[in-house]
Write an enzyme that holds these catalytic residues in place. Structure first.
Site, PDB file in Angstrom:
ATOM      1  N   SER A  67       0.851  -1.190   0.000  1.00 39.49           N
ATOM      2  CA  SER A  67       0.000   0.000   0.000  1.00 39.49           C
ATOM      3  C   SER A  67       0.885   1.238   0.000  1.00 39.49           C
ATOM      4  O   SER A  67       2.041   1.198   0.424  1.00 39.49           O
ATOM      5  CB  SER A  67      -0.889   0.010   1.245  1.00 39.49           C
ATOM      6  OG  SER A  67      -1.454   1.290   1.485  1.00 39.49           O
ATOM      7  N   TYR A  78      -1.519  -1.318  10.165  1.00 35.98           N
ATOM      8  CA  TYR A  78      -1.654  -1.333   8.707  1.00 35.98           C
ATOM      9  C   TYR A  78      -0.372  -0.816   8.064  1.00 35.98           C
ATOM     10  O   TYR A  78       0.192  -1.450   7.163  1.00 35.98           O
ATOM     11  CB  TYR A  78      -2.854  -0.488   8.277  1.00 35.98           C
ATOM     12  CG  TYR A  78      -3.124  -0.504   6.802  1.00 35.98           C
ATOM     13  CD1 TYR A  78      -3.824  -1.547   6.215  1.00 35.98           C
ATOM     14  CD2 TYR A  78      -2.672   0.530   5.972  1.00 35.98           C
ATOM     15  CE1 TYR A  78      -4.072  -1.568   4.850  1.00 35.98           C
ATOM     16  CE2 TYR A  78      -2.912   0.527   4.613  1.00 35.98           C
ATOM     17  CZ  TYR A  78      -3.621  -0.528   4.055  1.00 35.98           C
ATOM     18  OH  TYR A  78      -3.854  -0.550   2.702  1.00 35.98           O
TER      19      TYR A  78
END
Length: 245
Positions: free
Chosen positions: A134, A157
C-alpha cells in the site's frame, strides 16, 4: 493459456482481478473461504477452491489441491485477514490485538510464501508472485484526511504494508532463481463506501482521479506476471494517482 492462482479471490481486489484474468483468457484458480461475489456459472477456465487460509494447517491442504497443476504462471496474494479490533486508534492499541493483527497481516504471508516457494522448488515451475502492499507502506497517512470523521488508519496497517515491501525485496534476493520472481504493488486508497468528505479530501492530494477502483490495478498485475517483466524483481510499483508525491 496462463494459469493464475489468486488468494482472496472473493475480496474487493481479488474478485476484480479474477474477472479481468478470465476475460484475458487465463485459467484462474480462485481461493477463498467464501465465493459470495461469484454469481455467474463457472466457466471451464475457473477452478474454485473453498478454504480458510487464516488457519495455518490449511496451507498444506491448498498445496495438495493444486499439486496436480502442470503449471502456475502467476500467484497474486490478495488475502486481507483482520481481527475484530482492526481499525482502532493508536491510543487504543493493546498487546493482544497487536500480536494478532501483525501475525495475520505479516506472519501468515511469510508462512504462505514459504509453502509456495517449497512447492515451486519441488515442481521446478516457472512463476511470478505478486504481493499487495500500500502507499501507506511507503508514506505516513495524511491524518488531516481523517480529522473529525471517526475514521482511523491503524498503525498496524502501515507497519504490515511496509513489511510486505521488505519481504518482497528479501525473497527476491534469497530465492535468486531466474524462474521464480516476486514483486509487489502499492495501490492508493480503493473506493469502498468511504465518507464523501474523506473522498473529497483524499482527491485533493492526487492529480486526477483520487481514490481508485480495484480494476485500476489489473493491468499492472498482468504486466508483473507476463514475460514483459522478466527482469523486474523485488520491486514495489506504486499506483496512487500521485498521492505519495
Amino acid at each position: 493459456m496462463k494459469t493464475i492462482l489468486i488468494l482472496g479471490a472473493n475480496g474487493r481486489i481479488g474478485f476484480e482481478l479474477s474477472k479481468f484474468f478470465l476475460n484475458e483468457n487465463c485459467k484462474i484458480i480462485a481461493v477463498d473461504k467464501s465465493f459470495s461475489q461469484f454469481k455467474y456459472k463457472d466457466p471451464s477456465n475457473l477452478l474454485r477452491i473453498k478454504i480458510d487460509l487464516s488457519k495455518e494447517k490449511n496451507f498444506n491442504l491448498l498445496i495438495k489441491k493444486i499439486s496436480n497443476q502442470k503449471k502456475i504462471d502467476g500467484v497474486v496474494y490478495c488475502l486481507y485477514p483482520k481481527t475484530k479490533s482492526w481499525g482502532t486508534s493508536f491510543e487504543k492499541v493493546n498487546e493482544k490485538h497487536l500480536k494478532e493483527n501483525l501475525y495475520f497481516q505479516l506472519g501468515k504471508k511469510i508462512l504462505f510464501l514459504k509453502n509456495i516457494y517449497d512447492f515451486f522448488k519441488k515442481k521446478k515451475m516457472k512463476s511470478s508472485i505478486v504481493m499487495l502492499s500500500s502507499i501507506q507502506g511507503i508514506r505516513a497517512p495524511k491524518f488531516e484526511h481523517y480529522k473529525d470523521l471517526n475514521m482511523h488508519s491503524p498503525i498496524e496497517y502501515s507497519a504490515s504494508k511496509a513489511g510486505i515491501i521488505s519481504i518482497t525485496e528479501y525473497l527476491a534476493k534469497y530465492i535468486n532463481n531466474k524462474d521464480l520472481r516476486i514483486n509487489c504493488i502499492s495501490p492508493g486508497g480503493i473506493l469502498d463506501n468511504q465518507k464523501k468528505e474523506f473522498i473529497r479530501r483524499y482527491k485533493k492530494a492526487c492529480i486526477s482521479k483520487g481514490m481508485l477502483e480495484s480494476k485500476d490495478l489489473c493491468a499492472t498485475v498482468m504486466f508483473l506476471i507476463s514475460a514483459d517483466s522478466n527482469y523486474i524483481r523485488g520491486q514495489n510499483i506504486v499506483i496512487d494517482d500521485g498521492w505519495s508525491l
